[in-house]
Structure formats: structure tokens, C-alpha cells
Design an enzyme around this catalytic site. Sequence first.
Site, PDB file in Angstrom:
ATOM      1  N   HIS A 235      37.246  40.977  78.702  1.00  0.00           N
ATOM      2  CA  HIS A 235      38.543  41.230  78.093  1.00  0.00           C
ATOM      3  C   HIS A 235      39.673  40.536  78.854  1.00  0.00           C
ATOM      4  CE1 HIS A 235      41.514  43.569  75.808  1.00  0.00           C
ATOM      5  NE2 HIS A 235      42.191  43.638  76.948  1.00  0.00           N
ATOM      6  N   HIS A 250      44.013  36.838  79.901  1.00  0.00           N
ATOM      7  CA  HIS A 250      45.124  36.742  80.845  1.00  0.00           C
ATOM      8  C   HIS A 250      44.823  35.776  81.994  1.00  0.00           C
ATOM      9  CE1 HIS A 250      47.184  40.060  78.892  1.00  0.00           C
ATOM     10  NE2 HIS A 250      46.050  40.738  78.902  1.00  0.00           N
ATOM     11  N   LYS A 293      48.158  35.440  69.746  1.00  0.00           N
ATOM     12  CA  LYS A 293      48.520  36.317  70.858  1.00  0.00           C
ATOM     13  C   LYS A 293      50.039  36.363  70.913  1.00  0.00           C
ATOM     14  CE  LYS A 293      47.624  38.728  74.687  1.00  0.00           C
ATOM     15  NZ  LYS A 293      46.826  39.958  74.731  1.00  0.00           N
TER      16      LYS A 293
END
Length: 359
Positions: A235, A250, A293
Site C-alpha cells: 500500500h 507514497h 490520485k
Amino acid sequence: MEPWMLLLGAGIALGCVSGHLYTAPDSCEGRCGEPFNEEDECHCHPECGAEHNCCEDHERHCGPGGEGAEGGARSRDGFSSSSGSISEQELLELSEQLYGLDHNKARPGDIALNPQHLAGPDETGDKEDRSPQPLYRYVNEALFSKPTYASFIKLLDNYQRATGREEEVTAEELREQERFLQEVMGTELMKKLFVFLQGKNRYSSEQEFLQDLNQMWFGLYSRGDGERDSSGFEHVFSGEVKKGKVSGFHNWIRFYLLEKQGVLNYFSHNFDGPWDTYPDVLGLQFSWDGFYKEVGSAFIGCSPEFEFGLYTLCFLARPGRACHLSLGGHHLSVQTYPWTKTTYDGGRRFIATAYVMSP
């Protein structure tokens, strides 16, 4: 082979670390004596009774004879919640030390960025590409030959990005996970983090720490309909797609590699940190194969071990809450959340997400 490698390969559960390892935001378990923080939903500092803002279980954990009280009983694994609490000042000091130990970070000439459009609050959600050029003008890919980078990059293609699809982990992928953990734990940065956590009675040995890193980051759980389709590492660092949107994602290395392949389109940024060297922080908008995103964030130019170590620290010290840090004299915060639906090894929690917060 290192002894901890054998432990990881065998999948041995080291039972001497309990659920007390992670401090819950609505409980005083593991938080007795923690300084007041206005962002916490309830409190465990000595004055919380007079201020009427204690957590419901404050008396049980921090009252006379409680496991975290001064001179009180110790928990079943020998971890004293009071002596093991991590203060705000300790987080600021340790994060600066880890920042100074990031010897593998990018140097100023290793990366050239082209941030282009600075998006306003009313622009981040409209899915409009306001930056015609890629974000990265140049990256010195010699960085990627360093052992922690090389082992990190090997992990990025191990996942199906769509949630709801069972992840099948091969023997080769398990070896790649072990290799990455071996490489990051060989760095001065991660050894510093371990020594700090050991001093807080969180882990009694490096083997114990490695076993828990393996579980909290790589252990599988379900974000979908029961399939073991996700992990903290997937994730946070590789990224997922859930309900037609990019979730997580990220990491600057992953971003650069996908942008170079032409499958990621940079749209804009809504935040650029105050650092004039690396690591820096960007808040950004992008499309990944058509999936959007809206507001992402990432450290730019840090080593894999820096990001991995900083997120681990914040997950252990402030899960579910803002973790206030200092890098190069500038303050910033990291947010982590534990996965609450399933646990491992007697109540310990997987990482659900971790990211650097941008205003």
C-alpha cells in the site's frame, strides 16, 4: 547466513513482544506519562484526571498498581508502559539523528525536478493535467545500484495493484523480502532505530525486531472481500487501486520508474517542502494508468531505509495519530494507521498506511 535470516525463513513467531508494542489512540495502554498533545482523542499524562480528559482505561493502566504506573506491575512480556513511552522531544531528536544518518540519500545533483503547476485547494480534485512535462527531469540511476535501493526495487513488481485479488507470494518473493530487510538492517540508520527501541524495552534483540518488521510490513490482510490482497508495504510503497482510485503510493522511486515507463502522468503539486537538499517533501496529483490520485505525498530523494525506518518509528510511537518530527531543523509530521480488522501474534497490528503529511 545471519541467525535472524533463519528465523524469518522459518516464520518463527517470537512471543516475547505483546500487543503492548503498539499504542492505541483511544487507550492508555503503553502511553502512561505521555506528554499532553491536543491532537490526541484522549490523554494519559498525570494531570489528565484534573483536566477531565483521560482515556477510559487510564486508571487501569496508569493508576496505583497499574502496569504503567510508577513502581507498578509490569506487563506480561516485561514491558513497562511508563518507562517505554516515547516523548515528543525524543521523536524530534531521534528523527534528526536518523536524518543525519541517511548516508544513501540523493545528493543535490542526483535529482532534477520540474514541479511546474502549483495547484490550489479547488484544483486538486478536478483531474486536470496542468503540467505538460514529467516531474523528473533527471535521476542519477547509479543510486539504484546501492544494495538497499536494488533490493527495494525488486519488491515493487511483486503485487497486484487491484484490491480484492488474492496476493500469491512465491518463494522467490519471500527471499526478496528477506534480502531487503537484511540490507536495510545493515545500515547505520536502522541500527540506530533498533538501539533506541531496545532502550525503550520494545524489543530485546535484533532478531525480534526483524521478525516484527517482516510481519507488520509484509504480512497479508484483506482490504476487499476476505481475500488476502494487501500489505503495508504494498500500500505505502508500491501503491494500490481501490474503487477506481489510487490508494497509498507514497514513494518517489516508484513514481520515477513508472513515469519513465510512460504509465504515470504527473498533473500538479500542491505542496513543496522548505528543504533545499534531499530528502524534500512534495504533495502531488497524478494519474496511474487512468486512475487518479487527488492528494498524494512523498519524501523525495531519501533512501529506502530512511522512509522505512521513519514510518516504522511513527507506527510504533504514534499509530493513528500525527507523529511530529524534525528534519534538518524543519518540523513535519507523519501519519500512520494500524489495520484494525485482523492481527498477528497475539494482537499485534499490521500497518494499514503511512505517509508524510503535507499542509
